[in-house]
Design a protein around this motif. Structure first.
Motif, short mmCIF file in Angstrom:
data_model
loop_
_atom_site.label_atom_id
_atom_site.label_comp_id
_atom_site.label_asym_id
_atom_site.label_seq_id
_atom_site.Cartn_x
_atom_site.Cartn_y
_atom_site.Cartn_z
N ILE A 8 1.14 -1.65 0.31
CA ILE A 8 0.17 -0.53 -0.30
C ILE A 8 0.61 0.75 0.20
CG2 ILE A 8 -1.48 1.37 0.82
CD1 ILE A 8 -2.61 -1.62 0.34
N ILE A 9 0.72 1.85 -0.61
CA ILE A 9 1.22 3.60 -1.07
C ILE A 9 0.30 4.43 -0.88
CG2 ILE A 9 2.35 5.43 -2.35
CD1 ILE A 9 3.81 3.33 -3.69
N GLY A 10 0.84 5.05 -0.02
CA GLY A 10 -0.63 6.10 0.52
C GLY A 10 -0.28 7.38 0.49
N VAL A 11 -0.66 8.45 -0.57
CA VAL A 11 -0.52 10.06 -0.93
C VAL A 11 -1.00 10.57 -0.57
CG1 VAL A 11 -0.11 11.38 -3.29
CG2 VAL A 11 0.12 8.82 -3.33
N SER A 12 -0.65 12.25 0.31
CA SER A 12 -1.73 12.90 1.21
C SER A 12 -0.70 14.03 -0.07
CB SER A 12 -0.87 12.84 2.10
OG SER A 12 -1.43 11.69 2.69
N LYS A 13 -1.86 15.00 -0.26
CA LYS A 13 -1.23 16.31 -0.27
C LYS A 13 -1.29 17.16 0.81
CE LYS A 13 -4.62 16.17 -4.17
NZ LYS A 13 -5.80 16.07 -3.99
N THR A 14 -1.73 17.61 1.95
CA THR A 14 -1.11 17.93 2.97
C THR A 14 0.11 17.46 4.25
OG1 THR A 14 -2.95 17.52 4.14
CG2 THR A 14 -2.81 19.42 3.00
N ALA A 16 2.13 18.77 10.93
CA ALA A 16 3.13 19.52 11.31
C ALA A 16 3.94 18.41 11.84
CB ALA A 16 2.02 20.29 12.40
N GLY A 17 5.30 18.89 11.51
CA GLY A 17 6.31 17.80 11.85
C GLY A 17 6.82 16.83 10.71
N THR A 18 5.94 16.52 9.88
CA THR A 18 6.02 15.49 9.66
C THR A 18 8.00 15.80 7.92
OG1 THR A 18 3.92 15.36 8.36
CG2 THR A 18 5.66 14.49 6.78
N PRO A 19 8.98 14.64 8.49
CA PRO A 19 9.89 14.71 8.52
C PRO A 19 10.19 14.71 6.62
CG PRO A 19 9.65 12.94 9.75
CD PRO A 19 8.67 14.12 9.33
N GLU A 20 11.22 15.60 6.25
CA GLU A 20 11.53 15.60 4.44
C GLU A 20 11.21 14.20 3.97
OE1 GLU A 20 14.35 18.64 3.63
OE2 GLU A 20 13.77 19.83 5.19
N GLN A 21 11.78 13.18 4.29
CA GLN A 21 11.97 11.67 3.91
C GLN A 21 10.50 11.48 3.07
OE1 GLN A 21 13.30 9.80 7.67
NE2 GLN A 21 11.27 8.89 7.51
N PHE A 22 9.15 12.08 3.83
CA PHE A 22 8.40 11.79 3.30
C PHE A 22 7.84 12.18 1.74
CE2 PHE A 22 8.53 10.36 7.76
CZ PHE A 22 8.21 9.07 6.88
N GLU A 23 8.32 12.98 1.73
CA GLU A 23 8.55 14.76 0.71
C GLU A 23 8.20 13.94 -0.96
OE1 GLU A 23 10.11 18.01 1.81
OE2 GLU A 23 8.12 17.85 3.70
N VAL A 24 7.52 14.23 -1.70
CA VAL A 24 7.95 14.11 -2.76
C VAL A 24 7.74 15.13 -3.56
CG1 VAL A 24 7.51 12.56 -5.22
CG2 VAL A 24 7.58 11.55 -2.85
N HIS A 25 8.66 15.70 -4.33
CA HIS A 25 8.92 16.95 -5.19
C HIS A 25 8.32 16.76 -6.21
CE1 HIS A 25 9.26 20.17 -2.35
NE2 HIS A 25 9.84 19.29 -1.54
#
Length: 169
Positions: free
Chosen positions: A100-106, A109-118
């Motif tokens: 399962i891959i979860g994708v969120s637009k927001t 608070a405090g979410t580490p950058e390791q979970f970000e995709v640009h």
């Protein structure tokens, strides 16, 4: 087969939609599926909102779908400590049979950058969490998906399919 799934709520009913695809860079789905859920309980105030879970399970059962991977609109984990979110509950409900891959637009608070995709240079990142697939692999797959905008084409399509199908009935 991979599935992108979304659920749209309309008062006490819901429409679950899925788009199937084989290749990560696919511009169009191989098939689409929808399921109408006649009664959905209201979310409990202060509790994790899991109203989508039975909707997704009904969609999978109704169409006899057995994907190797599911992308959902929402988190697998709520934080870096892997507090279970919708995706983790779905994974357990399916007996761990698919990633399962979860994708969120927001991001909370405090979410580490390791979970970000640009996906584009000057846009806000998408937040990716996952189970049964490496985070780096999940992020690479999301980046590879078709579409030049922040949200991949198939994820936009499944959201529109759920919303438009709900409005047609």
């Amino acid at each position: 087969m991979k599935l992108a799934i979304d659920v749209h709520f309309d008062s006490s009913t819901a429409m679950a939609a899925a788009v199937a695809f084989d290749d990560w860079d696919a511009a169009e789905p191989t098939r689409t599926f929808t399921s109408r859920i006649q009664h959905v309980e209201k979310a409990e105030r202060g509790a994790l909102d899991l109203r989508e879970l039975p909707c997704i399970l009904q969609l999978l059962r109704e169409h006899r779908l057995e994907p190797e991977l599911i992308i959902i609109n929402g988190p697998v984990h709520l934080d870096a400590q892997e507090t279970p979110g919708l995706g983790r509950h779905l994974y357990h409900a399916l007996g761990g049979s698919c990633a399962i891959i979860g994708v969120s637009k927001t991001a909370p608070a405090g979410t580490p950058e390791q979970f970000e995709v640009h996906r584009e240079e000057e846009t806000r990142p998408l937040i990716v969490t996952c189970v049964d697939i490496d985070l780096g692999a999940a992020k690479a797959r999301l980046r590879a998906m078709h579409g030049r905008k922040r949200v991949p084409t198939l994820l936009k399509l499944v959201t529109r399919l759920a919303k438009n199908s709900a409005q047609e009935l």
